[in-house]
Motif scaffolding. Structure first.
Motif, PDB file in Angstrom:
ATOM      1  N   LEU A  20       0.834  -1.202   0.000  1.00 18.52           N
ATOM      2  CA  LEU A  20       0.000   0.000   0.000  1.00 18.52           C
ATOM      3  C   LEU A  20       0.871   1.255   0.000  1.00 18.52           C
ATOM      4  O   LEU A  20       0.648   2.186  -0.791  1.00 18.52           O
ATOM      5  N   ILE A  21       1.864   1.260   0.860  1.00 16.67           N
ATOM      6  CA  ILE A  21       2.759   2.424   0.940  1.00 16.67           C
ATOM      7  C   ILE A  21       3.534   2.595  -0.361  1.00 16.67           C
ATOM      8  O   ILE A  21       3.687   3.708  -0.874  1.00 16.67           O
ATOM      9  N   LYS A  22       3.985   1.502  -0.923  1.00 13.98           N
ATOM     10  CA  LYS A  22       4.749   1.548  -2.175  1.00 13.98           C
ATOM     11  C   LYS A  22       3.905   2.080  -3.335  1.00 13.98           C
ATOM     12  O   LYS A  22       4.378   2.884  -4.138  1.00 13.98           O
ATOM     13  N   SER A  23       2.648   1.665  -3.408  1.00 14.80           N
ATOM     14  CA  SER A  23       1.800   2.040  -4.539  1.00 14.80           C
ATOM     15  C   SER A  23       1.121   3.401  -4.362  1.00 14.80           C
ATOM     16  O   SER A  23       0.999   4.177  -5.317  1.00 14.80           O
ATOM     17  N   GLU A  37      11.135   5.570   5.271  1.00 11.49           N
ATOM     18  CA  GLU A  37      11.216   5.545   6.737  1.00 11.49           C
ATOM     19  C   GLU A  37       9.819   5.725   7.320  1.00 11.49           C
ATOM     20  O   GLU A  37       9.106   6.666   6.980  1.00 11.49           O
ATOM     21  N   ILE A  38       9.418   4.801   8.194  1.00  8.72           N
ATOM     22  CA  ILE A  38       8.097   4.849   8.820  1.00  8.72           C
ATOM     23  C   ILE A  38       8.264   5.086  10.319  1.00  8.72           C
ATOM     24  O   ILE A  38       8.947   4.332  11.006  1.00  8.72           O
ATOM     25  N   ILE A  39       7.654   6.162  10.794  1.00  6.53           N
ATOM     26  CA  ILE A  39       7.737   6.511  12.210  1.00  6.53           C
ATOM     27  C   ILE A  39       6.355   6.323  12.838  1.00  6.53           C
ATOM     28  O   ILE A  39       5.359   6.838  12.334  1.00  6.53           O
ATOM     29  N   ASN A  90      -1.158   4.415  16.453  1.00  7.13           N
ATOM     30  CA  ASN A  90      -2.356   4.760  15.687  1.00  7.13           C
ATOM     31  C   ASN A  90      -2.085   5.825  14.623  1.00  7.13           C
ATOM     32  O   ASN A  90      -2.999   6.230  13.902  1.00  7.13           O
ATOM     33  N   THR A  91      -0.825   6.252  14.515  1.00 10.30           N
ATOM     34  CA  THR A  91      -0.457   7.260  13.519  1.00 10.30           C
ATOM     35  C   THR A  91       0.916   6.937  12.932  1.00 10.30           C
ATOM     36  O   THR A  91       1.858   6.684  13.690  1.00 10.30           O
ATOM     37  N   LEU A  92       0.996   6.947  11.619  1.00 10.84           N
ATOM     38  CA  LEU A  92       2.260   6.721  10.928  1.00 10.84           C
ATOM     39  C   LEU A  92       2.654   7.971  10.149  1.00 10.84           C
ATOM     40  O   LEU A  92       1.846   8.530   9.415  1.00 10.84           O
ATOM     41  N   LYS A  93       3.895   8.398  10.328  1.00 11.51           N
ATOM     42  CA  LYS A  93       4.466   9.437   9.468  1.00 11.51           C
ATOM     43  C   LYS A  93       5.464   8.745   8.551  1.00 11.51           C
ATOM     44  O   LYS A  93       6.341   8.010   9.020  1.00 11.51           O
ATOM     45  N   ILE A  94       5.322   8.975   7.254  1.00 11.34           N
ATOM     46  CA  ILE A  94       6.127   8.244   6.281  1.00 11.34           C
ATOM     47  C   ILE A  94       7.021   9.214   5.527  1.00 11.34           C
ATOM     48  O   ILE A  94       6.549  10.163   4.882  1.00 11.34           O
ATOM     49  N   ASN A  95       8.321   8.994   5.631  1.00 10.54           N
ATOM     50  CA  ASN A  95       9.315   9.835   4.952  1.00 10.54           C
ATOM     51  C   ASN A  95       9.917   9.069   3.781  1.00 10.54           C
ATOM     52  O   ASN A  95      10.349   7.927   3.932  1.00 10.54           O
ATOM     53  N   TYR A  96       9.956   9.719   2.629  1.00  8.28           N
ATOM     54  CA  TYR A  96      10.502   9.090   1.430  1.00  8.28           C
ATOM     55  C   TYR A  96      11.909   9.642   1.200  1.00  8.28           C
ATOM     56  O   TYR A  96      12.083  10.790   0.797  1.00  8.28           O
TER      57      TYR A  96
END
Length: 246
Positions: free
Chosen positions: A48-51, A97-99, A85-91
């Motif tokens: 999901l994150i990749k697409s 990177e998933i925090i 319950n919360t993800l911050k995603i850095n590309y």
């Protein structure tokens, strides 16, 4: 387009998409969207994150604990609660990177402020999932003696069959963190001794759809103060938005 969203197994009950869609319209953020992503398994998250390449995701039932295996870094509260319950995603240039954060802690703490009183020194928490962990964390920080209630109790926990009038009498706060009574099963309620409730009790249900669950109706009918999960939803959502925009 900047994508945000919610991951969970079934999301028809959730107001998060409407909350953020309205927020984006109000702030004139036409390039932002908030999408519900129903996952049959948490194993679908990497694809999901990749697409979709979302900037941030909220996490709901039943993945608040399972999602931790995909997180590269945990905030201090998420680590202490052991739920996300919360993800911050850095590309990054060659990596993602998933925090993981837990904004349920902030949301619950803020929502109960107007209702919490000194007599609420003992609390029953119904359920032992990810949301329960955040509630337990907050209440213990406030000095409340907490007892967890589970269908399959471990040492130190109680079963629902043990929640008799005596137990209800000595726990002036009862928090439902289970999905029992959530839309579309709004006629259901957790099985406890409701007749033992008094006007000294505070009943909190993290469910906000329906606005008043059967659990809260039973409490209100006996004079108890009641609080649903809508305020918590708004508070944790704003905290998530703050994290995504840091």
């Amino acid at each position: 387009m900047k994508t945000f969203g919610l991951i969970g197994k079934k999301l028809t009950h959730s107001f998060s998409q409407k909350y953020f869609t309205d927020k984006f319209e109000r702030l004139k953020l036409a390039e932002h969207q908030y999408v519900n992503f129903e996952l049959s398994s948490i194993e679908e998250l990497p694809e999901l994150i990749k697409s979709q390449r979302p900037t941030g995701l909220n996490v709901t039932i039943p993945y608040k604990e399972e999602v931790i295996q995909f997180v590269d870094q945990l905030s201090q509260e998420a680590s202490e609660v052991n739920a996300v319950n919360t993800l911050k995603i850095n590309y990054l240039s060659d990596d993602i990177e998933i925090i993981g954060h837990n904004t349920d802690v902030f949301g619950f703490r803020q929502s109960i402020k107007p209702f919490f009183e000194g007599r609420h020194e003992k609390a029953l928490i119904l359920g032992t999932g990810g949301a329960s962990k955040a509630v337990e964390y907050v209440l213990k920080k406030l000095g409340v003696e907490v007892t967890l209630v589970s269908r399959q109790p471990k040492q130190g926990q109680l079963s629902y069959e043990e929640i008799n009038e005596y137990v209800i009498k000595f726990h002036q706060m009862i928090v439902n963190t289970t999905p029992v009574g959530m839309y579309p099963h709004s006629d259901e309620k957790v099985d406890i001794s409701y007749d033992a409730l008094t006007n000294g009790h505070l009943l909190i249900d993290l469910i906000y759809n329906p606005e008043e669950t059967q659990f809260l109706k039973e409490g209100k009918a006996r004079g108890a103060k009641t609080l649903n999960g809508l305020s918590m939803l708004h508070q944790q959502a704003e905290k998530a938005w703050e994290i995504w925009n840091e």
